[in-house]
Design a protein around this motif. Structure first.
Motif, PDB file in Angstrom:
ATOM      1  N   PRO A 110       4.263   6.320  -3.949  1.00  0.00           N
ATOM      2  CA  PRO A 110       3.133   7.099  -2.964  1.00  0.00           C
ATOM      3  C   PRO A 110       2.890   8.505  -3.973  1.00  0.00           C
ATOM      4  CG  PRO A 110       5.273   7.504  -1.928  1.00  0.00           C
ATOM      5  CD  PRO A 110       5.376   6.383  -3.070  1.00  0.00           C
ATOM      6  N   PHE A 111       1.875   8.991  -3.664  1.00  0.00           N
ATOM      7  CA  PHE A 111       1.511  10.284  -4.305  1.00  0.00           C
ATOM      8  C   PHE A 111       2.466  11.288  -3.939  1.00  0.00           C
ATOM      9  CE2 PHE A 111      -0.401  14.794  -3.826  1.00  0.00           C
ATOM     10  CZ  PHE A 111      -1.122  14.739  -5.110  1.00  0.00           C
ATOM     11  N   VAL A 112       2.947  11.922  -5.198  1.00  0.00           N
ATOM     12  CA  VAL A 112       4.165  12.919  -5.277  1.00  0.00           C
ATOM     13  C   VAL A 112       3.642  14.074  -5.763  1.00  0.00           C
ATOM     14  CG1 VAL A 112       6.040  11.321  -4.800  1.00  0.00           C
ATOM     15  CG2 VAL A 112       5.267  11.852  -7.278  1.00  0.00           C
ATOM     16  N   ARG A 113       4.295  15.115  -5.473  1.00  0.00           N
ATOM     17  CA  ARG A 113       4.003  16.567  -5.875  1.00  0.00           C
ATOM     18  C   ARG A 113       5.534  16.769  -6.519  1.00  0.00           C
ATOM     19  NH1 ARG A 113       1.690  16.523  -1.162  1.00  0.00           N
ATOM     20  NH2 ARG A 113      -0.614  16.748  -1.136  1.00  0.00           N
ATOM     21  N   PRO A 114       5.694  17.865  -7.116  1.00  0.00           N
ATOM     22  CA  PRO A 114       7.111  18.291  -7.870  1.00  0.00           C
ATOM     23  C   PRO A 114       7.921  18.834  -6.616  1.00  0.00           C
ATOM     24  CG  PRO A 114       5.247  19.114  -9.142  1.00  0.00           C
ATOM     25  CD  PRO A 114       4.524  18.323  -8.266  1.00  0.00           C
ATOM     26  N   MET A 115       7.300  19.290  -5.450  1.00  0.00           N
ATOM     27  CA  MET A 115       8.106  19.947  -4.323  1.00  0.00           C
ATOM     28  C   MET A 115       8.854  18.585  -3.883  1.00  0.00           C
ATOM     29  SD  MET A 115       5.213  21.013  -1.689  1.00  0.00           S
ATOM     30  CE  MET A 115       6.262  21.189  -0.520  1.00  0.00           C
ATOM     31  N   MET A 134       0.866  -1.196  -0.090  1.00  0.00           N
ATOM     32  CA  MET A 134       0.090  -0.026   0.083  1.00  0.00           C
ATOM     33  C   MET A 134       1.151   1.174  -0.039  1.00  0.00           C
ATOM     34  SD  MET A 134      -1.486   0.371   3.947  1.00  0.00           S
ATOM     35  CE  MET A 134      -0.543   0.227   5.560  1.00  0.00           C
ATOM     36  N   ILE A 135       0.482   2.252  -0.418  1.00  0.00           N
ATOM     37  CA  ILE A 135       0.737   3.572  -0.785  1.00  0.00           C
ATOM     38  C   ILE A 135       0.054   4.739   0.121  1.00  0.00           C
ATOM     39  CG2 ILE A 135       2.277   2.979  -2.653  1.00  0.00           C
ATOM     40  CD1 ILE A 135       0.297   4.764  -4.174  1.00  0.00           C
ATOM     41  N   SER A 136       0.575   5.703   0.192  1.00  0.00           N
ATOM     42  CA  SER A 136      -0.354   6.957   0.682  1.00  0.00           C
ATOM     43  C   SER A 136      -0.922   7.911  -0.609  1.00  0.00           C
ATOM     44  CB  SER A 136       0.587   7.823   1.458  1.00  0.00           C
ATOM     45  OG  SER A 136       1.673   8.262   0.976  1.00  0.00           O
TER      46      SER A 136
END
Length: 371
Positions: free
Chosen positions: A127-132, A79-81
């Motif tokens: 996991p959910f990633v954003r550019p930052m 599982m991931i966030s």
């Protein structure tokens, strides 16, 4: 290897103020039954386990009990966030629970967390990633969009082309059908091309609440197991079963997810709607009378206690009333409650400023008498 792909549980969520925890408990029981009946070898959870970064104790306990039963049944979990989760609360004690077959990402380090899950099968966790989130690990690259970020993560990861590569992710892939339940970045910066995932034989996605495939059958959103907004009224909720027999031999089918309380819309005149049988579904009412009764909402609510929204559509006017659950009402001030009650009794018309000032002075007088 037979996998169960689920996502967007959103444990702890409310629908227009109504708690859904009991319905979510029933859904988790269904998932356990599917695992048993379908002889599932492993479960893939593609993010948004919880509805909030700081879930309630009740939500934590419910999901904790679910994982405990999977561990007792010796069913591995990967599982991931998601964007609704706090990554640290999903990966908490990651090294310890891995011994029990529960696999998460201990800490994001700029590349995929890859785990050998069976003979010739590798499961990659993103996991959910954003550019930052990715920029610190790629200081020489220009990372402005979510696609830039995901491409950089994959480029820095080792992917065996001879293995069956399965990716679990939680992003918005371009072409997916959306609804009102999801959150997106302004300007479409979170859109990711399906081609970014070409190196993976199956992509288990979360984020979009409608079960669907994007460009190819093996790039798939499981969808949420429950309807979390009125915009999901027409969704057919399901659980996704993935049969992996080789790189070019992956089959997908779904099992319906059942819910004791549906989300639906009823439309008609007041005389027609009061004749409908009692229901505990979550309901949006569309009233078509030219002159609706002033107490229409209150009367209809006796047969529809989970009335979410009241809408009038006729030749003269069109307006909505969001009906508030008791739990939310308790957080409002007396003046706000008075205004809401007045609107319910008068088909959406709010009290005038003069009326509210008079009410405020009366409330103040009552307070002084009590003191």
């Amino acid at each position: 290897m037979r996998l169960l792909h689920i996502a967007d549980l959103h444990i702890g969520r409310r629908l227009h103020g109504y708690p859904l925890i009991d319905l979510q408990r029933d859904v988790l029981k269904q998932i356990l039954a599917v695992i048993r009946d379908e002889q599932i070898d492993a479960v893939l959870i593609a993010g948004d386990v919880y509805d909030k970064p700081q879930p309630s104790v009740e939500a934590l306990e419910l999901f904790g009990d679910f994982l405990t039963q999977l561990h007792q049944n010796r069913t591995p979990v990967y599982m991931i966030s998601g964007n609704h989760d706090a990554a640290g609360r999903i990966s908490y004690l990651a090294e310890l629970i891995r011994a029990g077959g529960i696999h998460t990402v201990p800490a994001f380090e700029g590349k995929l967390c890859s785990i050998a899950a069976g003979e010739g099968i590798i499961i990659h966790l993103l996991p959910f990633v954003r550019p930052m989130d990715v920029r610190p690990f790629c200081p020489e690259q220009k990372i402005e969009t979510y696609e830039d970020a995901v491409r950089a993560v994959i480029a820095q990861s080792e992917i065996d082309p001879d293995a069956v590569n399965i990716l679990i992710g939680h992003q918005f892939v371009s072409g997916g059908i959306i609804c009102d339940s999801e959150e997106f970045a302004v300007g479409g910066l979170d859109h990711i091309s399906p081609a970014v995932f070409d190196d993976f034989d199956y992509v288990a996605l979360g984020h979009l609440h409608r079960a669907q495939s994007c460009t190819r059958e093996t790039l798939r959103y499981a969808g949420s197991p429950l309807k979390y907004s009125l915009s999901e009224e027409q969704h057919k909720k399901s659980f996704t079963i993935v049969e992996v027999n080789g790189k070019d031999d992956i089959t997908i089918r779904t099992v319906p997810a059942l819910c004791a309380r549906d989300v639906r819309t009823v439309r008609g005149t007041f005389a027609e709607l009061v004749q409908l049988p009692y229901t505990e579904d979550f309901v949006q009412v569309i009233l078509t009378d030219e002159l609706p009764p002033p107490d229409a909402v209150m009367v209809l609510r006796t047969g529809m206690p989970y009335l979410l929204r009241f809408r009038v559509e006729n030749e003269k006017t069109k307006y909505d009333i969001d009906v508030t659950a008791t739990e939310t009402m308790e957080q409002k001030s007396p003046l706000e409650l008075l205004s809401d009650f007045y609107a319910l009794q008068n088909n959406g018309v709010r009290p005038s400023e003069e009326q509210m000032q008079l009410a405020a002075s009366l409330f103040d007088a009552c307070k002084e008498e009590c003191l």
